[in-house]
Scaffold this motif. Structure first.
Motif, PDB file in Angstrom:
ATOM      1  N   ASP A  65       0.820  -1.216   0.000  1.00  0.00           N
ATOM      2  CA  ASP A  65       0.000   0.000   0.000  1.00  0.00           C
ATOM      3  C   ASP A  65       0.853   1.265   0.000  1.00  0.00           C
ATOM      4  OD1 ASP A  65      -2.581  -0.831  -0.232  1.00  0.00           O
ATOM      5  OD2 ASP A  65      -2.997  -0.881   1.930  1.00  0.00           O
ATOM      6  N   GLY A  68       2.130   2.058  -3.527  1.00  0.00           N
ATOM      7  CA  GLY A  68       1.168   2.130  -4.639  1.00  0.00           C
ATOM      8  C   GLY A  68       1.174   3.463  -5.369  1.00  0.00           C
ATOM      9  N   ASN A  69       1.094   4.570  -4.604  1.00  0.00           N
ATOM     10  CA  ASN A  69       1.014   5.878  -5.259  1.00  0.00           C
ATOM     11  C   ASN A  69       2.313   6.258  -5.963  1.00  0.00           C
ATOM     12  OD1 ASN A  69      -1.653   6.319  -4.654  1.00  0.00           O
ATOM     13  ND2 ASN A  69      -1.222   7.380  -2.719  1.00  0.00           N
ATOM     14  N   SER A  97       9.260  -0.214  -5.761  1.00  0.00           N
ATOM     15  CA  SER A  97       8.644  -1.100  -4.760  1.00  0.00           C
ATOM     16  C   SER A  97       9.707  -1.653  -3.828  1.00  0.00           C
ATOM     17  CB  SER A  97       7.965  -2.294  -5.439  1.00  0.00           C
ATOM     18  OG  SER A  97       7.123  -1.879  -6.446  1.00  0.00           O
ATOM     19  N   CYS A 141      -7.841  -1.462  -4.779  1.00  0.00           N
ATOM     20  CA  CYS A 141      -7.524  -1.851  -3.399  1.00  0.00           C
ATOM     21  C   CYS A 141      -7.719  -3.360  -3.297  1.00  0.00           C
ATOM     22  CB  CYS A 141      -8.452  -1.155  -2.414  1.00  0.00           C
ATOM     23  SG  CYS A 141      -8.245   0.622  -2.474  1.00  0.00           S
ATOM     24  N   THR A 145      -2.075  -3.140  -2.753  1.00  0.00           N
ATOM     25  CA  THR A 145      -2.552  -2.382  -3.909  1.00  0.00           C
ATOM     26  C   THR A 145      -2.270  -3.176  -5.170  1.00  0.00           C
ATOM     27  OG1 THR A 145      -2.176  -0.262  -2.829  1.00  0.00           O
ATOM     28  CG2 THR A 145      -2.175  -0.244  -5.219  1.00  0.00           C
ATOM     29  N   THR A 146      -3.285  -3.308  -6.012  1.00  0.00           N
ATOM     30  CA  THR A 146      -3.086  -3.971  -7.294  1.00  0.00           C
ATOM     31  C   THR A 146      -3.200  -2.938  -8.407  1.00  0.00           C
ATOM     32  OG1 THR A 146      -3.964  -6.072  -6.457  1.00  0.00           O
ATOM     33  CG2 THR A 146      -3.929  -5.788  -8.849  1.00  0.00           C
ATOM     34  N   LEU A 147      -2.148  -2.850  -9.222  1.00  0.00           N
ATOM     35  CA  LEU A 147      -2.144  -1.902 -10.334  1.00  0.00           C
ATOM     36  C   LEU A 147      -2.339  -2.671 -11.641  1.00  0.00           C
ATOM     37  CD1 LEU A 147       0.925   0.242  -9.218  1.00  0.00           C
ATOM     38  CD2 LEU A 147      -1.483   0.797  -8.916  1.00  0.00           C
ATOM     39  N   MET A 165       2.465   4.282  -9.181  1.00  0.00           N
ATOM     40  CA  MET A 165       1.479   4.791 -10.133  1.00  0.00           C
ATOM     41  C   MET A 165       1.946   6.112 -10.737  1.00  0.00           C
ATOM     42  SD  MET A 165      -2.613   5.007  -9.681  1.00  0.00           S
ATOM     43  CE  MET A 165      -2.593   6.141  -8.341  1.00  0.00           C
ATOM     44  N   VAL A 174      -2.735   3.758 -15.911  1.00  0.00           N
ATOM     45  CA  VAL A 174      -2.743   2.821 -14.781  1.00  0.00           C
ATOM     46  C   VAL A 174      -4.111   2.845 -14.105  1.00  0.00           C
ATOM     47  CG1 VAL A 174      -1.634   2.192 -12.600  1.00  0.00           C
ATOM     48  CG2 VAL A 174      -0.335   3.455 -14.310  1.00  0.00           C
ATOM     49  N   THR A 175      -4.576   1.695 -13.672  1.00  0.00           N
ATOM     50  CA  THR A 175      -5.740   1.626 -12.787  1.00  0.00           C
ATOM     51  C   THR A 175      -5.300   1.014 -11.474  1.00  0.00           C
ATOM     52  OG1 THR A 175      -7.299   1.386 -14.594  1.00  0.00           O
ATOM     53  CG2 THR A 175      -8.043   0.617 -12.460  1.00  0.00           C
ATOM     54  N   LYS A 176      -5.677   1.704 -10.400  1.00  0.00           N
ATOM     55  CA  LYS A 176      -5.290   1.228  -9.061  1.00  0.00           C
ATOM     56  C   LYS A 176      -6.501   0.573  -8.392  1.00  0.00           C
ATOM     57  CE  LYS A 176      -3.936   3.124  -4.621  1.00  0.00           C
ATOM     58  NZ  LYS A 176      -3.833   4.355  -3.849  1.00  0.00           N
TER      59      LYS A 176
END
Ligand code: 2BA
Length: 109
Positions: free
Chosen positions: A10, A13-14, A64, A31, A42-44, A17, A27-29
């Protein structure tokens, strides 16, 4: 075309992205929740041409971090009479878990 699924911490994630967006990737984030730790992650989703997949993976890798997390395992508690002692277990989470799948068809309507 490929669809990259990247499961990241988590806290990363930002950052991941933003770096993908800054490099021109959409990108689509989402939860998500890890089945083992039962903690949020977080799944991107990144839809990308095949020749850009390595660049996407490199960005995800660079942004990451892997982290040690301690969980109180309820899988194998030590049973002491009527008292249950939970068993702290350390697991290494991440950097990122990445799946890459073929996209049969891509439409924007
Ligand atoms: P979780 O399922 O919550 O797993 C968190 C971490 O716990 C894993 O880190 C791994 O180090 C450990 N772990 C998971 N299952 C375990 C088990 N049965 N026994 C012992 N330790 C276990 P990562 O491998 O970096 O995975 C991070 C997250 O990525 C996972 O969170 C899950 O949401 C996802 N993930 C990993 N592998 C996956 C897979 N094959 N399919 C779907 N999602 C996956």
């Amino acid at each position: 075309m490929k669809l990259v699924f990247a499961i990241v911490h988590d806290e990363d994630g930002n950052k991941v992205m933003k770096e993908l967006n800054d490099n021109g990737f959409s990108v689509t984030k989402m939860c998500s929740t890890g089945g083992f730790l039962k903690a949020g992650n977080t799944t991107l989703l990144v839809g990308v041409d095949q020749d850009k997949v390595d660049q996407v993976i490199e960005i995800i890798k660079n942004k990451s971090k892997s982290r040690k997390q301690i969980i109180n395992s309820t899988v194998s508690p030590i049973d002491v009479g009527s008292v249950f002692l939970s068993n702290p277990v350390e697991v290494l989470v991440g950097g990122a878990t990445i799946f890459i799948v073929d996209v049969e068809r891509f439409e924007k309507v």
